[in-house]
Motif scaffolding. Sequence first.
Motif, PDB file in Angstrom:
ATOM      1  N   MET A   1       1.502  -6.035   4.206  1.00 13.74           N
ATOM      2  CA  MET A   1       2.922  -5.732   3.963  1.00 13.74           C
ATOM      3  C   MET A   1       3.272  -5.705   2.472  1.00 13.74           C
ATOM      4  O   MET A   1       4.111  -4.931   2.037  1.00 13.74           O
ATOM      5  N   LEU A   2       2.628  -6.567   1.692  1.00  9.75           N
ATOM      6  CA  LEU A   2       2.981  -6.671   0.262  1.00  9.75           C
ATOM      7  C   LEU A   2       2.218  -5.703  -0.630  1.00  9.75           C
ATOM      8  O   LEU A   2       2.646  -5.403  -1.741  1.00  9.75           O
ATOM      9  N   PHE A   3       1.071  -5.226  -0.133  1.00  7.56           N
ATOM     10  CA  PHE A   3       0.179  -4.469  -1.008  1.00  7.56           C
ATOM     11  C   PHE A   3       0.819  -3.215  -1.603  1.00  7.56           C
ATOM     12  O   PHE A   3       0.580  -2.885  -2.762  1.00  7.56           O
ATOM     13  N   ASP A   4       1.630  -2.548  -0.818  1.00  6.82           N
ATOM     14  CA  ASP A   4       2.310  -1.328  -1.280  1.00  6.82           C
ATOM     15  C   ASP A   4       3.084  -1.592  -2.579  1.00  6.82           C
ATOM     16  O   ASP A   4       3.025  -0.810  -3.519  1.00  6.82           O
ATOM     17  N   PHE A   5       3.813  -2.719  -2.633  1.00  5.63           N
ATOM     18  CA  PHE A   5       4.627  -3.068  -3.807  1.00  5.63           C
ATOM     19  C   PHE A   5       3.735  -3.459  -4.992  1.00  5.63           C
ATOM     20  O   PHE A   5       3.999  -3.084  -6.130  1.00  5.63           O
ATOM     21  N   ILE A   6       2.679  -4.219  -4.689  1.00  3.33           N
ATOM     22  CA  ILE A   6       1.774  -4.672  -5.753  1.00  3.33           C
ATOM     23  C   ILE A   6       1.054  -3.474  -6.369  1.00  3.33           C
ATOM     24  O   ILE A   6       0.890  -3.373  -7.573  1.00  3.33           O
ATOM     25  N   TRP A   7       0.650  -2.557  -5.528  1.00  2.34           N
ATOM     26  CA  TRP A   7      -0.199  -1.439  -5.924  1.00  2.34           C
ATOM     27  C   TRP A   7       0.559  -0.375  -6.707  1.00  2.34           C
ATOM     28  O   TRP A   7       0.021   0.252  -7.595  1.00  2.34           O
ATOM     29  N   LYS A   8       1.838  -0.182  -6.370  1.00  2.00           N
ATOM     30  CA  LYS A   8       2.563   0.962  -6.907  1.00  2.00           C
ATOM     31  C   LYS A   8       3.065   0.751  -8.336  1.00  2.00           C
ATOM     32  O   LYS A   8       2.884   1.612  -9.191  1.00  2.00           O
ATOM     33  N   ASP A   9       3.708  -0.361  -8.624  1.00  2.00           N
ATOM     34  CA  ASP A   9       4.291  -0.531  -9.965  1.00  2.00           C
ATOM     35  C   ASP A   9       3.607  -1.647 -10.744  1.00  2.00           C
ATOM     36  O   ASP A   9       3.522  -2.733 -10.294  1.00  2.00           O
TER      37      ASP A   9
ATOM     38  N   THR B   1       5.950   9.630 -17.948  1.00  2.00           N
ATOM     39  CA  THR B   1       6.667   8.784 -16.983  1.00  2.00           C
ATOM     40  C   THR B   1       7.285   9.658 -15.886  1.00  2.00           C
ATOM     41  O   THR B   1       7.201   9.327 -14.704  1.00  2.00           O
ATOM     42  N   LEU B   2       7.865  10.792 -16.295  1.00  4.38           N
ATOM     43  CA  LEU B   2       8.474  11.687 -15.303  1.00  4.38           C
ATOM     44  C   LEU B   2       7.404  12.287 -14.386  1.00  4.38           C
ATOM     45  O   LEU B   2       7.616  12.406 -13.170  1.00  4.38           O
ATOM     46  N   VAL B   3       6.243  12.601 -14.948  1.00  2.00           N
ATOM     47  CA  VAL B   3       5.143  13.141 -14.132  1.00  2.00           C
ATOM     48  C   VAL B   3       4.685  12.084 -13.122  1.00  2.00           C
ATOM     49  O   VAL B   3       4.483  12.384 -11.938  1.00  2.00           O
ATOM     50  N   LYS B   4       4.561  10.830 -13.592  1.00  2.00           N
ATOM     51  CA  LYS B   4       4.125   9.759 -12.688  1.00  2.00           C
ATOM     52  C   LYS B   4       5.148   9.525 -11.574  1.00  2.00           C
ATOM     53  O   LYS B   4       4.780   9.265 -10.428  1.00  2.00           O
ATOM     54  N   ILE B   5       6.429   9.611 -11.918  1.00  2.00           N
ATOM     55  CA  ILE B   5       7.473   9.442 -10.894  1.00  2.00           C
ATOM     56  C   ILE B   5       7.396  10.599  -9.899  1.00  2.00           C
ATOM     57  O   ILE B   5       7.450  10.399  -8.680  1.00  2.00           O
ATOM     58  N   ALA B   6       7.221  11.814 -10.415  1.00  2.00           N
ATOM     59  CA  ALA B   6       7.143  12.990  -9.535  1.00  2.00           C
ATOM     60  C   ALA B   6       5.940  12.894  -8.599  1.00  2.00           C
ATOM     61  O   ALA B   6       6.009  13.312  -7.443  1.00  2.00           O
ATOM     62  N   ALA B   7       4.841  12.305  -9.103  1.00  2.00           N
ATOM     63  CA  ALA B   7       3.629  12.189  -8.290  1.00  2.00           C
ATOM     64  C   ALA B   7       3.645  10.959  -7.381  1.00  2.00           C
ATOM     65  O   ALA B   7       2.694  10.738  -6.630  1.00  2.00           O
ATOM     66  N   GLY B   8       4.706  10.162  -7.469  1.00  2.00           N
ATOM     67  CA  GLY B   8       4.825   8.985  -6.597  1.00  2.00           C
ATOM     68  C   GLY B   8       3.987   7.809  -7.056  1.00  2.00           C
ATOM     69  O   GLY B   8       3.762   6.875  -6.290  1.00  2.00           O
ATOM     70  N   ILE B   9       3.511   7.846  -8.304  1.00  3.74           N
ATOM     71  CA  ILE B   9       2.672   6.740  -8.802  1.00  3.74           C
ATOM     72  C   ILE B   9       3.547   5.557  -9.203  1.00  3.74           C
ATOM     73  O   ILE B   9       3.196   4.406  -8.970  1.00  3.74           O
ATOM     74  N   ILE B  10       4.681   5.835  -9.830  1.00  2.00           N
ATOM     75  CA  ILE B  10       5.652   4.765 -10.109  1.00  2.00           C
ATOM     76  C   ILE B  10       7.005   5.166  -9.511  1.00  2.00           C
ATOM     77  O   ILE B  10       7.249   6.353  -9.255  1.00  2.00           O
ATOM     78  N   SER B  11       7.854   4.180  -9.310  1.00  2.93           N
ATOM     79  CA  SER B  11       9.158   4.446  -8.690  1.00  2.93           C
ATOM     80  C   SER B  11      10.213   4.668  -9.764  1.00  2.93           C
ATOM     81  O   SER B  11      10.153   4.051 -10.828  1.00  2.93           O
ATOM     82  N   PRO B  12      11.204   5.518  -9.497  1.00  3.25           N
ATOM     83  CA  PRO B  12      12.322   5.628 -10.450  1.00  3.25           C
ATOM     84  C   PRO B  12      13.203   4.387 -10.351  1.00  3.25           C
ATOM     85  O   PRO B  12      13.223   3.728  -9.308  1.00  3.25           O
ATOM     86  N   THR B  13      13.904   4.055 -11.431  1.00  4.41           N
ATOM     87  CA  THR B  13      14.827   2.916 -11.391  1.00  4.41           C
ATOM     88  C   THR B  13      15.994   3.258 -10.459  1.00  4.41           C
ATOM     89  O   THR B  13      16.478   2.415  -9.714  1.00  4.41           O
ATOM     90  N   LYS B  14      16.421   4.502 -10.537  1.00  8.06           N
ATOM     91  CA  LYS B  14      17.517   4.986  -9.679  1.00  8.06           C
ATOM     92  C   LYS B  14      17.186   6.417  -9.267  1.00  8.06           C
ATOM     93  O   LYS B  14      16.502   7.137  -9.987  1.00  8.06           O
ATOM     94  N   GLY B  15      17.697   6.825  -8.124  1.00  6.19           N
ATOM     95  CA  GLY B  15      17.487   8.199  -7.689  1.00  6.19           C
ATOM     96  C   GLY B  15      16.297   8.357  -6.767  1.00  6.19           C
ATOM     97  O   GLY B  15      15.670   7.370  -6.358  1.00  6.19           O
ATOM     98  N   LYS B  16      15.986   9.596  -6.454  1.00  9.91           N
ATOM     99  CA  LYS B  16      14.970   9.874  -5.432  1.00  9.91           C
ATOM    100  C   LYS B  16      14.176  11.130  -5.784  1.00  9.91           C
ATOM    101  O   LYS B  16      14.715  12.060  -6.389  1.00  9.91           O
ATOM    102  N   VAL B  17      12.918  11.128  -5.401  1.00 14.21           N
ATOM    103  CA  VAL B  17      12.080  12.328  -5.558  1.00 14.21           C
ATOM    104  C   VAL B  17      11.650  12.770  -4.163  1.00 14.21           C
ATOM    105  O   VAL B  17      11.122  11.964  -3.391  1.00 14.21           O
ATOM    106  N   ILE B  18      11.926  14.026  -3.826  1.00 17.89           N
ATOM    107  CA  ILE B  18      11.607  14.509  -2.469  1.00 17.89           C
ATOM    108  C   ILE B  18      10.582  15.646  -2.558  1.00 17.89           C
ATOM    109  O   ILE B  18      10.797  16.638  -3.246  1.00 17.89           O
TER     110      ILE B  18
END
Lengths: 219, 210
Positions: free
Chosen positions: A211-219, B46-63
């Motif tokens: 359950m936690l791995f997704d959060f640890i892995w992503k950011d 950073t924008l490329v990584k957000i677009a690729a789903g590697i990191i999350s945006p602080t606010k907003g959504k990528v579809i």
Amino acid sequence: MTIISVFKKDWQSELRTRYAINALAMFILVTISVILFSVGQEKVSEHLTGGLFWVVIFFSAMSGLSRAFVSEEERGTTLTLQLIAAPSTIYFGKLFFNLVLVFIMNISIVILFYLLFESYIILNVSLFLLSLFLGSTGIAVSSTLIAAIIAKANTKGTLYPVLSFPILLPLILTLMELTKFAMDGDLISDSYAELMVLVSYDVIMATAGYMLFDFIWKD
Amino acid sequence: MTNYSLTFQDVTKTFGRRLIFKNINQNLTSGNIYGFSGRNGSGKSTLVKIAAGIISPTKGKVIHQNENKEIIPEKLHNKMGFVSPYLFLYNEFTAEENLIHISKIRGLKYNSENAEFLLNEFNLYDRKNDYLKGFSSGMLQRMKFIFALLHSPNILFFDEPTSNLDTAGKDKVYEIIENEGKKNLVIVATNEESDLALCSEILEIEKFKN
């Protein structure tokens, strides 16, 4: 199937780089040698040998099991993995790799203790093997999760045992108790409560990891 | 041509108190090459990584949508290809072993025909059995393109795609970008004028700082 592919990649990589295997093997040999030198000709009680057995396992696990994630971070290949598989695939692939390492490590330690310590006598072998199986699984499951957490930190080497100690403590204490029972020849039915603690620990840690791995892995 | 789209909805990113960009609203569609440009440290990667789903945006959504169906994040990895200077392959494996492992971890059958075609395209066929630790930085960059293209993705992210490449390598990359841009969605994050010249639309990151 993709989980097995992650394992195969890690295993082939491990056989070529020997990151974890060398660390584990050296640590096991050094720790057992130090124990043997410090004990000397003294007679060591059976229960103390059982306790030392789990101490060796705990510290050996601390020396090698973090490699599953730390080596990816050090080589810069974490991003590659993020780009080719879902987090759950990576988690279970790495868990499977650590399970194999822990089982190899623990079986080696059992053999060395059997050969080198006269007082290492197990009267109820089936209880001991069951404890060893559940304990090894618990160590692998929690070590995998902690390794994923510490992999991005600057002080990985220090953080791993510090973070692992409170998480593994209930497991190690229960395992020491069960080893004592196995050495005394107690029946499995008499050790039911302790065995259930191990089963619960394994299930809780595996579920929490998933359950936690997704959060640890992503950011 | 595939019908793939990437939508930024009010995408904002901060690192601590530092604002990288805010309120990016953009719809990108297949059949186009988009450029992300801006000075060093402006947030292109950073924008490329957000677009690729590697990191999350602080606010907003990528579809991400393929044929008007939203792609769940767990399935996104097999739809996209990614090249960047901070991407590394496994040095302890040969070029071909890297491609085999990567295909299998993706859950795909290793397409040896496509792999050989790409290795030939990028002049690496003769070195396919060599370990990557013996590769030059230009050869490693070309390997990243093979990694990105092997599974025939619908969306391609090229972050500084021509770094470490010689003129022949750059020409090959431009040819690939142009060809992929005709059928797929291609995003190029760069400061190079020659890279940006390929793009049909350019997103200036600096415009999203205030």
